[in-house]
Motif scaffolding. Sequence first.
Motif, mmCIF file in Angstrom:
data_model
loop_
_atom_site.group_PDB
_atom_site.id
_atom_site.type_symbol
_atom_site.label_atom_id
_atom_site.label_comp_id
_atom_site.label_asym_id
_atom_site.label_seq_id
_atom_site.Cartn_x
_atom_site.Cartn_y
_atom_site.Cartn_z
ATOM 1 N N LEU B 59 -55.552 -65.327 35.114
ATOM 2 C CA LEU B 59 -56.893 -65.290 34.543
ATOM 3 C C LEU B 59 -57.534 -63.982 34.974
ATOM 4 N N VAL B 60 -57.933 -63.161 34.020
ATOM 5 C CA VAL B 60 -58.621 -61.925 34.365
ATOM 6 C C VAL B 60 -59.986 -61.913 33.711
ATOM 7 N N TYR B 232 -47.436 -70.551 38.940
ATOM 8 C CA TYR B 232 -48.607 -69.903 39.535
ATOM 9 C C TYR B 232 -49.770 -69.860 38.560
ATOM 10 N N LEU B 233 -50.961 -70.121 39.088
ATOM 11 C CA LEU B 233 -52.178 -69.774 38.363
ATOM 12 C C LEU B 233 -52.830 -68.668 39.177
ATOM 13 N N LEU B 234 -52.846 -67.464 38.633
ATOM 14 C CA LEU B 234 -53.228 -66.284 39.399
ATOM 15 C C LEU B 234 -54.590 -65.776 38.932
ATOM 16 N N ILE B 235 -55.503 -65.628 39.876
ATOM 17 C CA ILE B 235 -56.809 -65.054 39.558
ATOM 18 C C ILE B 235 -56.873 -63.703 40.228
ATOM 19 N N SER B 236 -57.128 -62.658 39.463
ATOM 20 C CA SER B 236 -57.218 -61.352 40.108
ATOM 21 C C SER B 236 -58.012 -60.401 39.245
ATOM 22 N N HIS B 237 -58.668 -59.449 39.888
ATOM 23 C CA HIS B 237 -59.312 -58.418 39.081
ATOM 24 C C HIS B 237 -58.469 -57.150 39.066
ATOM 25 N N ALA B 250 -54.733 -64.691 30.415
ATOM 26 C CA ALA B 250 -55.900 -65.208 29.708
ATOM 27 C C ALA B 250 -57.096 -64.379 30.140
ATOM 28 N N VAL B 251 -57.806 -63.796 29.176
ATOM 29 C CA VAL B 251 -58.956 -62.959 29.498
ATOM 30 C C VAL B 251 -60.213 -63.801 29.375
ATOM 31 N N MET B 252 -61.010 -63.844 30.423
ATOM 32 C CA MET B 252 -62.228 -64.646 30.394
ATOM 33 C C MET B 252 -63.463 -63.768 30.320
#
Lengths: 334, 297, 325
Positions: B59-60, B232-237, B250-252
């Motif tokens: 998720l970015v 993995y569910l990866l959250i990163s900037h 996925a772009v949020m």
Amino acid sequence: MVDNSNKYLLQVHELKVTYFPANGDPVRALDGVSLDICSGEVVGILGESGCGKSTLASALLKMLPPQAKCEDGSILFRGRDLLSLPERDLRAIRGQEISLIPQDPALALNPVMTAGSQVSEVLRSHLPLNTQQRRQGVLDLLREVGFNEPQEIYSTYPHQLSGGQRQRIAIAQAVACRPALLIADEATSELDVSLQAEIVTLLSQIRRQHGTAILAISHDPVFFAGFADRMAVMYAGRIVEVASTDVIFGRPLHPYTQALVRIATSSVVTGAAKSARLPVIDGETPNPTSLPVGCRFEPRCCERMDVCSRRYPPEFMPAPLANVNCFKYGEHVD
Amino acid sequence: MSTNSPANRGNEPEPIGRFLCASGLCKKYARGSLWQKDRSITAVRDVDFEIQHGKTLALVGASGSGKSTVARCVARLERPDSGQILIGGTDIAQLHPSELAPFRSRIQMVFQDPVTSMNPRFSAREVIEEPLIISEPTIIGRQSGQVGYTREDRRDLVRTLMAEVGLSPDWMDRSILHFSGGQRQRLALARALVLRPQLLVLDEAFSGLDLSTQAQIANLLLDLQEAHQLTYLLISHDLALVVHLADVIAVMSGGRIVEIGPTQQIILNPSEAATKKQLVSAKLATAKFAAAVGAQG
Amino acid sequence: MIYVGQRLLRAILLLAGVSALCFLFTEMAPGSFFDEMRLNPQISPETISALRAHYGLDQPLAVRYGRWMKSALHADFGYSIAYNMPVAPLLWKRTQNTLLLTTTALLLTWFISVPLGVWTANWREGLLDKTVTLASSFVISVPELVIAVAVLAVAVRWRLAPIGGMTSTDFDGLSEWTKLQDLTRHLALPVLILAVCESAVIVRHIRASMVEALDAPYVHAARGFGIRRARLLFRHALSAAANPAISLLGFSLAGLLSGSLLVEVVCGWPGLGPLILEATLSRDLYLVIGGIMFSALFMVGGNLVADVMLLAFDPRIRREGTNAD
């Protein structure tokens, strides 16, 4: 010989800073750091956490925490040694001649003062202006750092601003008295990618307009691209390589720099196919209480030689304007 | 290690396919006081996505776009206001905490700052075996029919896990204060893995680490994924790392997923403005850097 | 404004709660005003029950509470049996005296605590800091009563100030100026006792929040911009430390009030303290309740003032308030 004392804005010579923690062994955070900065120049300091880059930033303003001591060396700013100046004179230099852009904009602004008054405070402490002039000065500064409606921003409180806006306020504070040198210590690392780019653009613009020299500090090589003129690479309390940004990125000399650039290149540029592994530097940064006798990068270096573990390498100059502390570039007889 | 040792038991990989499916997730945060309950901020609205078994979804998005809220809903640290989170046919979105226990061990979360999520008085061993001690009587015992771990079993397990995440097992009795930032992130991974989860939720697990450490952890994550078929569910900037690690991005933006697709497609052919904005600024810096590196080398 | 309204509503509810509890507890407490009369053979039981009926004491609790509420809304707060008059005017005179004492003590407390707190936070581990810490530990650990008696003893020994009462016996014959002087001299001791006891607590809190503010990154950053130490202390750090200090103001008022009840008794100050004590001993029901309600009123009022000040000082709270619009 040409007298170089006018050419250099800031000359750091063999600076040694040690922390004396209340319980535990003393830690030498800076071990003989030398660095020159010319007027209007952007110098980058690249180094990983614990290498002493933030200690260097605080030492330049003589704002080290009480348990840290400058043990040796000198910091010449326009020919005056900052380390021997009394607190009164230092106060006049801070904010007016040398300014520090703090690391985390969320914490660096006073939560109970308006954005405008915080900028105004800096003007007030250095320049003899009346209230009207000060307010006008603040509005001009706010416009300069990219706020289109400075009147509104003037009376907002930090919690009403976004991260990027807060960093702009901090920059407005830092440049309020037109200092000759700006120190930006990880000034963008807390921000989103798009905001990072905007802040770098703003800093470049300030430097162009006012000829401000900037000492930029970051752990990310990408931050310096297109921004810094020269770069110094720090590792475990020492500068291991100083060269122009082109050389650092294009033909890095020190094995540590080479590895850092390789990592940055592979992760940033290629966005390599998954399942391929990123290049890494094996091992960990040495424990600052028990540093190796020889080259500090030696235990992790893939090009180490016998001599590396015995002596600290002197400075070699394999290319013009490129200094490196590595035995690869000189005689290695004992 | 024998095959039925504690470290290796647990859930065998399920057949390849969908591991988790979220649909219509909404989450609002209440603001205001007793007198104005209706005031709330929508953090996430109508979020749909799937994660395939053994794959990575990233998720970015800019800060405040709702990435972390989605992550916390999936790990059920938050209860979504509406929507479904299907795992193997069960909707965990509205499960009562008492019914969640079997899923807690299958989903583990790794946070940005490993230091604040660990008790500073603990040794490495205590940090890693803590989830085991907390959850043992409830799930593991019931699932495996085994009564529990002996002290020695736990020690063996810690030893295996530390080796697996690249830490020397000899350090297990050191206080966590003696570990560096990167090593603590490895510890956090070991702790997350001790219950042998199938899904790891990595919330900005790389921020605040040095470049070389980031690379080490990224490689470690890939190794672990291959070894255990982890999802993995990866959250990163950090777009660069995301591109390297994720199968699907996925772009949020503003609490919604504005674009979702295979990594290469998102990077090469972004269709949404929000995606482009992220990419452009990342690429701008990259391009300058690439130019600097390329000019000489 | 909604913020203030909320606080006001909360305060009213709190007062109603306190009054209900007061009624409940005085009902549960053994004994009544007429116990002594019952022992007196000259007074017939009929007289006593007639008296009880006269004061409405034969009614069930709920009815009495309802009646009392009605009279409270008329600002009477019930009827004192011993003084044979409505409670409110009785209390009001004493209240003025208590207010004079506590407000003066409050001002003195803050006058001592703020500079001392700022100073000790600035020169941490210095001589003054250590002395203040030691002295405040001592004062906090010793009961207020002991301190009061000790101060009185010293005052008597060296004839420093008059003890007992609020005015000298010849007060009425004095001129305006000497009246004020006389009052001040009588005020000195109780105010001193209260302020010393209260400052010991407050100075520690102010020091702690100042230390926190001085160590905050924003003060460090401001120092990096070359802002003077004095301005750093009083403009930057103190304004940030003001929030917890102002919340403390409400608490300190509570502390002063309960302290003043004791000190008034010890020093013979004609405030609420001696009156409530006397009323409690003689089971003068409505006077006790009235006294407690008056104290509660000040406490709630003080907290309300602190809340409003907080609103004025801290933009973060102000935001919550305006968001509600």
